[in-house]
Enzyme design. Structure first.
Site, short mmCIF file in Angstrom:
data_model
loop_
_atom_site.label_atom_id
_atom_site.label_comp_id
_atom_site.label_asym_id
_atom_site.label_seq_id
_atom_site.Cartn_x
_atom_site.Cartn_y
_atom_site.Cartn_z
CB ILE A 66 36.49 43.44 41.99
CG1 ILE A 66 37.56 43.96 40.99
CG2 ILE A 66 36.00 43.91 42.94
CD1 ILE A 66 37.08 45.24 40.79
CB THR A 110 43.00 37.46 41.47
OG1 THR A 110 42.32 37.82 42.77
CG2 THR A 110 44.32 36.76 41.35
N GLY A 111 45.07 38.97 38.44
CA GLY A 111 45.50 37.76 37.99
C GLY A 111 47.29 37.76 37.87
CB VAL A 135 45.42 41.70 43.36
CG1 VAL A 135 44.05 41.96 43.98
CG2 VAL A 135 46.22 40.27 43.34
CB VAL A 136 41.59 44.59 39.39
CG1 VAL A 136 40.65 45.79 40.12
CG2 VAL A 136 42.16 44.71 39.12
CE LYS A 145 46.75 46.05 35.97
NZ LYS A 145 46.53 46.04 34.62
CG ASP A 205 47.88 40.06 26.90
OD1 ASP A 205 48.16 38.91 26.29
OD2 ASP A 205 47.66 40.09 28.01
#
Length: 528
Positions: A249, A251-252, A256-257, A277, A394
């Protein structure tokens, strides 16, 4: 019956009655005779000798010219031969000495069985059949002045033809994955600048393919699903900790989640929908994360750089789990940790029916909603600073969700304790991001980063811009020296102790249902 081509004799026609003419048997017999006659004519034509117009003229009364059908076939064959010769001549004139030629084969009319033998190039298999190529010629030798030959035949070592063929032949030494084609057959010549660019491209592509192959074996850049991660998820599903895993759902850069449906653990039911996560197993994004670990008394280790890469990522997952649990203790809007296993973190899902809550940057909000979100963000930052003793480090519109008219904060793996040497500098950066976003959204009376910093911390630091940042850094330095002199001033959270205790209890519960570490440790030792 007379004919200009010769005397024609025909068999006498037998008289037939009307009944015989209407007979089907007679019709079948006549048709069979016609077919046999046609086959005889075709067979005669296939073995017919080569006849030219002179032969036809001289043999008007011969047996071969008595039949009009045979004569017409012979004349047509002569005409087709003349037409083919004309087509071949036009094809040769059109192509000339060009390396790329066009074929007029479709315009030829003569049957292939009657074409000239010179049309087909059939090598003699009993002898060595080689075609002389330009590349087979011995390259010229150059003297100390770099020249070869004399007079008008003199060439230099920089001759375009010599250098071009040499570069084209070197291109054949590129890796097999690099398709170079048949340069020798077409006498390819490559200038130096073209060859150099192709060589650099070949080297870069070869390195890239090797890197992708290695990456596929160890980890996947987009999905973070290496064999070790899949094994951990399979074990969670088999031990009923998870019911099923739906799909990705989000992507960083560092994780990834995935969406999943929860099961139960230690006899307690998990939420119906959970978020998994998975921290990526590559260290591209974690190499510069040392500053978030060093200085945090909960996770500080002197041998951080010497740690196994997987242990560093596991430490990052543990850090986020500890931060989320501390925030939840003070009723802040954030995901609730369910299970933390290696570099995998299972949390409550913010959203419904597999649809995650939108981020602030993507949410469709009115000005009133933005003002409400701004006030909630200020209170969140203040509570996190004074009660949780944490700085997000952040905080921005990318790490805040809008769900059920509330602001939910996610991605706190980099959050640091207020005793961290750079905590205040991180907080000032968060204030800058928050002020910039809400001011661009049209919220009224948005505090400047300096005003927001003083509001959250309760300090009274004056100045703006670089001067303000310098004072914040000086405050961080003085605070760090104070903590070094008086380490007992640090606020100890009993919650951290109970969190560690609960983690141990959960680990024991997982082992009871067959979620053992022995196989994983064995794999880790092999990988190391």
């Amino acid at each position: 019956m007379s004919s200009p081509w010769g005397k024609v004799t025909s068999d006498p026609v037998e008289p037939r009655s009307f009944q015989d003419v209407m007979s089907e048997q007679l019709a079948a017999d006549l048709e069979e005779k016609e077919v046999l006659k046609e086959w005889e004519l075709v067979s005669q034509a296939e073995v017919a000798p080569e006849i030219n117009l002179a032969t036809l003229t001289s043999g008007m009364g011969s047996e071969d010219t008595k039949d009009d059908h045979m004569l017409a076939q012979l004349l047509q064959m002569e005409f087709d031969k003349e037409h083919d010769l004309e087509v071949k001549a036009r094809e040769k004139k059109y192509n000339g000495d060009s390396k790329v030629s066009l074929s007029f084969e479709n315009y030829r009319t003569l049957h292939p069985a009657y074409r000239d033998e010179e049309d087909e190039v059939v090598p003699n298999l009993d002898e060595d059949y080689e075609v002389e190529m330009k590349w087979d010629e011995k390259p010229p030798t150059f003297n100390s002045q770099g020249t070869s030959g004399k007079g008008k035949d003199m060439i230099t070592k920089h001759d375009s033809s010599v250098c071009g063929r040499r570069n084209a032949s070197r291109m054949m030494e590129f890796p097999p994955e690099f398709e170079v084609g048949d340069g020798e057959g077409m006498d390819m010549k490559l200038p130096n600048h073209v060859y150099n660019k192709l060589k650099l491209h070949s080297i870069a592509e070869n390195k890239r393919s090797q890197k992708l192959h290695e990456k596929k074996e160890h980890s996947t850049a987009e999905q973070a699903m290496d064999p070790r991660t899949r094994l951990l998820l399979y074990k969670m599903v088999n031990s009923l900790v998870l019911d099923s895993v739906s799909g990705s759902i989000s992507t960083g850069k560092e994780s990834v989640v995935f969406h999943a449906y929860g099961g139960e653990i230690a006899g307690e039911a998990m939420p119906k929908e959970v978020a998994i996560k998975v921290f990526k197993t590559t260290l591209n994004e974690f190499k510069n994360r040392e500053k978030y670990i060093h200085g945090d008394h909960r996770f500080s280790r002197d041998d951080f750089k010497k740690q196994n890469p997987r242990k560093i990522i596991k430490m990052w997952a543990m850090k986020e789990a500890a931060n989320l649990n501390r925030m939840k203790k003070f009723d802040l809007q954030c995901p609730v940790v369910q299970v933390q296993r290696k570099h995998i973190l299972v949390m409550s899902f913010i959203g419904e029916e597999q649809k995650p809550a939108p981020k602030l940057k993507d949410a469709v909000m009115s000005v009133e909603d933005l003002e409400d979100a701004y006030s909630q963000t200020l209170e969140f930052m203040k509570t996190m600073q004074h009660k949780c003793n944490l700085v997000h480090a952040d905080l921005s519109e990318y790490n805040m969700l809008w769900w059920q008219e509330k602001v939910w904060v996610i991605d706190v793996s980099q959050a640091v304790d207020t005793t961290h040497p750079l905590a205040m500098e991180f907080l000032h950066r968060d204030c800058t991001n928050v002020s910039k976003f809400f001011r661009s959204g049209g919220v009224h009376q948005v505090k400047t980063p300096e005003e927001l910093f003083n509001y959250v911390t309760g300090l009274d630091i004056s100045g703006e811009g670089a001067d303000f940042v310098a004072q914040v850094r000086r405050y961080d330095k003085e605070k760090s020296e104070e903590y070094l002199l008086c380490p007992t001033n640090r606020k100890q959270f009993s919650f951290d102790f109970f969190f560690d205790k609960s983690q141990r209890e959960r680990a024991e519960a997982l082992k009871e249902v067959g979620f053992s570490d022995s196989e994983e440790e064995e794999i880790e030792n092999k990988n190391n």
